[in-house]
Design an enzyme around this catalytic site. Structure first.
Site, short mmCIF file in Angstrom:
data_model
loop_
_atom_site.label_atom_id
_atom_site.label_comp_id
_atom_site.label_asym_id
_atom_site.label_seq_id
_atom_site.Cartn_x
_atom_site.Cartn_y
_atom_site.Cartn_z
N HIS A 192 0.82 -1.18 0.03
CA HIS A 192 0.17 0.00 -0.09
C HIS A 192 0.88 1.23 -0.09
O HIS A 192 0.49 2.35 -0.52
CB HIS A 192 -0.88 0.01 1.10
CG HIS A 192 -2.10 -0.78 0.88
ND1 HIS A 192 -2.03 -2.16 1.42
CD2 HIS A 192 -3.22 -0.77 0.06
CE1 HIS A 192 -3.14 -3.10 0.85
NE2 HIS A 192 -3.91 -2.12 0.12
N ARG A 299 -10.61 4.43 -0.79
CA ARG A 299 -9.91 3.54 0.24
C ARG A 299 -10.30 4.24 1.71
O ARG A 299 -9.24 4.89 2.18
CB ARG A 299 -8.46 3.31 0.11
CG ARG A 299 -8.21 2.36 -1.13
CD ARG A 299 -6.55 2.17 -1.10
NE ARG A 299 -6.34 1.01 -1.77
CZ ARG A 299 -5.88 1.06 -3.20
NH1 ARG A 299 -5.56 2.18 -3.76
NH2 ARG A 299 -5.66 -0.13 -4.06
N ARG A 335 -15.39 2.35 -0.82
CA ARG A 335 -14.93 0.98 -0.35
C ARG A 335 -14.86 1.06 1.35
O ARG A 335 -14.31 1.98 2.04
CB ARG A 335 -13.72 0.47 -0.62
CG ARG A 335 -13.55 -1.06 -0.22
CD ARG A 335 -12.20 -1.57 -0.64
NE ARG A 335 -11.13 -0.82 -0.09
CZ ARG A 335 -9.99 -1.26 -0.32
NH1 ARG A 335 -9.62 -2.03 -1.39
NH2 ARG A 335 -8.88 -0.74 0.18
N GLU A 434 -11.88 -10.30 -5.00
CA GLU A 434 -10.17 -10.24 -4.73
C GLU A 434 -9.86 -11.49 -4.16
O GLU A 434 -8.63 -11.78 -3.68
CB GLU A 434 -9.85 -9.00 -4.08
CG GLU A 434 -10.57 -8.60 -2.92
CD GLU A 434 -10.22 -7.33 -2.14
OE1 GLU A 434 -9.07 -6.73 -2.62
OE2 GLU A 434 -10.87 -6.69 -1.24
N ASN A 457 -4.89 -6.71 -7.03
CA ASN A 457 -3.65 -6.89 -6.25
C ASN A 457 -3.56 -8.14 -5.19
O ASN A 457 -2.82 -8.70 -5.00
CB ASN A 457 -3.56 -5.49 -5.34
CG ASN A 457 -3.68 -4.17 -6.14
OD1 ASN A 457 -3.40 -4.23 -7.36
ND2 ASN A 457 -4.09 -3.20 -5.50
N ASP A 458 -5.17 -8.07 -4.61
CA ASP A 458 -5.27 -9.24 -3.55
C ASP A 458 -5.73 -10.49 -4.55
O ASP A 458 -5.01 -11.52 -4.10
CB ASP A 458 -6.20 -8.80 -2.62
CG ASP A 458 -5.75 -8.14 -1.38
OD1 ASP A 458 -4.54 -8.38 -1.02
OD2 ASP A 458 -6.32 -7.21 -1.17
N CYS A 505 -10.39 -2.59 -10.18
CA CYS A 505 -9.45 -1.42 -9.45
C CYS A 505 -8.20 -1.60 -8.95
O CYS A 505 -7.66 -0.97 -8.01
CB CYS A 505 -10.57 -0.94 -8.32
SG CYS A 505 -10.85 -2.11 -7.13
C1 PEP Z 1 -7.10 -4.91 -4.77
O1 PEP Z 1 -6.80 -5.81 -3.87
O2 PEP Z 1 -6.76 -5.18 -5.86
C2 PEP Z 1 -7.46 -3.64 -4.19
C3 PEP Z 1 -7.77 -2.50 -5.09
O3 PEP Z 1 -7.51 -3.23 -2.70
P1 PEP Z 1 -6.21 -2.85 -2.05
O4 PEP Z 1 -5.01 -2.75 -3.07
O5 PEP Z 1 -6.68 -1.52 -1.46
O6 PEP Z 1 -5.86 -4.17 -1.02
MG MG Z 2 -7.59 -5.51 -1.86
#
Ligand code: PEP
Ligand code: MG
Length: 556
Positions: A192, A299, A335, A434, A457-458, A505
């Site tokens: 992050h 976020r 979110r 995710e 990302n997750d 996203c």
């Molecule tokens: C993700 O997981 O792709 C996402 C957008 O959430 P974060 O990066 O805040 O975990």
């Molecule tokens: Mg995430």
């Protein structure tokens, strides 16, 4: 010249002097040193106090602009505490009576005051113990032994921070107006902190390991955030070469600005929404420069960071309302709180976990702590009366989580009705996809919600079993892996069959190499750090979806 190679996490080239940012281990000052000249020591304290007060004034003013009076207030409270006569007298007495060094006197006084606050009955007063520690730490920092306070630096315009690692909340405190770049020994591309750096447009290179040496402090450095290279004490040829590269990049950026105000539509007329991810209030400023179609991911956890206690419903409501109003009729997807894993917040008092990414985070915490969740949801609902707000839930892995969440939303609506408070009755509800589980039951989940947003990302971390934080396996973090593309395809098909919207996203939304695929799959929205929007807009406008569709889909 030393050339350090690491991971490029945030693009851009920046020149400056390296300043070490070390975390202060406060208790290191519990050691008392005998000082001969007490007048010099008292003066050292008084000077540090003045600098600390000036820093707090500056922090107050910039926070006032960024996040409003309520959030800025904490800096004024700290200033009043530093100016407290008993606090100062205690420090001066320890220096003069015991011939003690100023750092020890501040540490000792802090401990005594903390104990006093902690023993009070009132919860608010108990929490002030943490503030005492904060102000004491700040004063010691201002004595010049320790971590840089970016805001107070004379060099502030060209500050480049070097340190072992940096957390998202630390980066927020350091603030993009003052930090021109950062380099760290640890770190990964998808943490992050790196996401924040990209959205704040701070060039950075991480995972430099032991190449980053303490003796580089004060040296001229150049960060090449495109290549992931750092030049320490660069020679004239390197400086010239990097200056040229920087000029080229600036030109590219200028060219892209001609895409402002243009529609997000392909050559053959397929529309897509290009929206912004907002991870910090500063992002909203950038957002205006690039005319995003809305906010595809807000976020909300950043509202909970850098403070000592939970924000109240009223505090949250004002922030969400402010954003909704600023965005007018453009959509704002809030979110709900996604803390846990690398987003730790002290006052949440979370257990230590062996594997936090798979543990107590996101929706799991919210469902486990309904008081916090309900306050959060009610604030969002109330703000929805002032703009085009939608609500989205992170980390969903089973149907039950959505059903329980929807029950809670219903309860919140009833409570607001009883209080005669307005909200958007048909507010849209979405979820993040995710986890692999959510992908494979996306046909079932699609019947319960108004939209999906794929959090790659997750999703990549959980599907490929690659920790997004771990630089040792970073090379395996591949959002273009066929498994991921097939999952995205499956989610799209299930969303389309149910007639709901589907977006992406995760960071991959900003990858130009993927835009054609996303258009071919029929993705409705790509949400990314605002600085990338114009580049993706150019790519969308150059694409003829009909021409490439069959070929792309058949390859997945
Ligand atoms: C993700 O997981 O792709 C996402 C957008 O959430 P974060 O990066 O805040 O975990
Ligand atoms: Mg995430």
């Amino acid at each position: 010249m030393n050339i350090l190679k690491g991971i490029a996490v945030s693009e851009g080239i920046v020149f400056g002097k390296l300043k070490a940012y070390r975390k202060v281990f406060f208790d290191a000052y519990s050691v008392k040193n005998f000082v001969e000249n007490i007048d010099t020591e008292v003066l050292k304290f008084k000077d540090a106090k003045k600098v600390a007060i000036a820093q707090l004034d500056e922090l107050y003013n910039s926070a006032l602009e960024d996040v409003g009076e309520e959030h800025a207030m904490i800096f004024n409270v700290h200033k009043m505490m530093i100016e407290d006569i008993d606090y100062s007298n205690s420090i001066i007495n320890i220096i003069t009576d015991e011939h003690a060094n100023a750092e020890y006197a501040v540490w000792f006084t802090s401990r005594e005051f903390e104990k006093k606050f902690e023993s009070m009955d009132n919860e608010y007063m108990q929490q002030r113990a943490g503030d005492i520690r904060d102000i004491s730490r700040r004063i010691i920092n201002c004595m010049g032994n320790n971590s840089v306070s970016a805001k107070a630096s004379n060099d502030k315009k060209y500050l480049i921070i070097g340190c072992d690692d940096i957390s998202p909340s630390e980066l927020l405190e350091l603030n993009s107006d003052y930090i021109k770049g950062f380099i760290t020994m640890l770190g990964s591309k998808n943490s992050h902190t790196s996401i924040l750096a990209r959205s704040m447009k701070i060039p950075s290179v991480v995972s430099l390991g032991s190449q980053l040496k303490p003796e580089f402090e004060g040296c001229d450095v150049i960060i090449d955030g495109f290549a992931g290279v750092v030049y320490v004490s660069p020679d004239a040829t390197t400086s010239r070469r990097l200056k040229k590269k920087k000029e080229l990049c600036d030109k590219q950026e200028e060219l892209l600005s001609s895409f402002k105000g243009k529609e997000d539509v392909s050559i053959d007329g397929q529309k897509i929404r290009l929206s912004a991810n907002v991870s910090h209030i500063c992002d909203i400023k950038i957002l205006k420069e690039v005319d995003a179609s809305g906010i595809g991911l807000f976020r909300s956890e950043f509202i909970f960071m850098n403070r000592r206690s939970y924000p109240t419903e009223e505090e949250q409501f004002k922030i969400y309302k402010n954003i909704a109003k600023k965005m007018g009729d453009k959509h704002v997807v809030i979110r709900t709180l996604d803390v846990g894993a690398d987003k730790k917040i002290d006052y949440f008092d979370m257990p230590k976990e062996v594997n936090p990414a798979m543990g107590y985070r996101g929706i799991r915490i919210c469902l486990d702590r309904p008081e916090i969740f309900k306050t959060h949801i009610k604030a969002i609902l109330r703000a929805s009366a002032f703009g085009n707000i939608e609500i989205m839930f992170p980390m969903i892995s089973c149907l039950d989580e959505i059903l329980r969440t929807k029950e809670i939303i219903k309860e919140c609506k009833l409570e607001l009705d009883k209080q005669n408070l307005d909200y958007k009755k048909d507010i849209k509800i979405g979820i993040m996809i995710e986890t692999p589980a959510a992908v494979f039951i996306s046909d079932i989940l699609a019947k319960e919600v108004d939209f999906f947003s794929i959090g790659t990302n997750d999703l990549v971390q959980y599907s490929l079993a690659v920790d997004r934080q771990n630089d040792k396996v970073n090379f395996m973090f591949n959002p273009q892996h066929r498994a991921i593309l097939r999952m995205i395809k499956m989610v799209c098909e299930n969303a389309k069959s149910a007639g709901i919207r589907v977006g992406i996203c995760g960071e991959i939304a900003a990858d130009e190499r993927m835009t054609e695929i996303f258009l071919a799959l029929g993705i409705d929205e790509l949400s990314m750090s605002a600085p990338f929007i114009l580049g993706i807009r150019r790519k969308v406008r150059e694409t003829n979806v009909k021409l490439i569709k069959e070929q792309i889909i058949s390859k997945l």
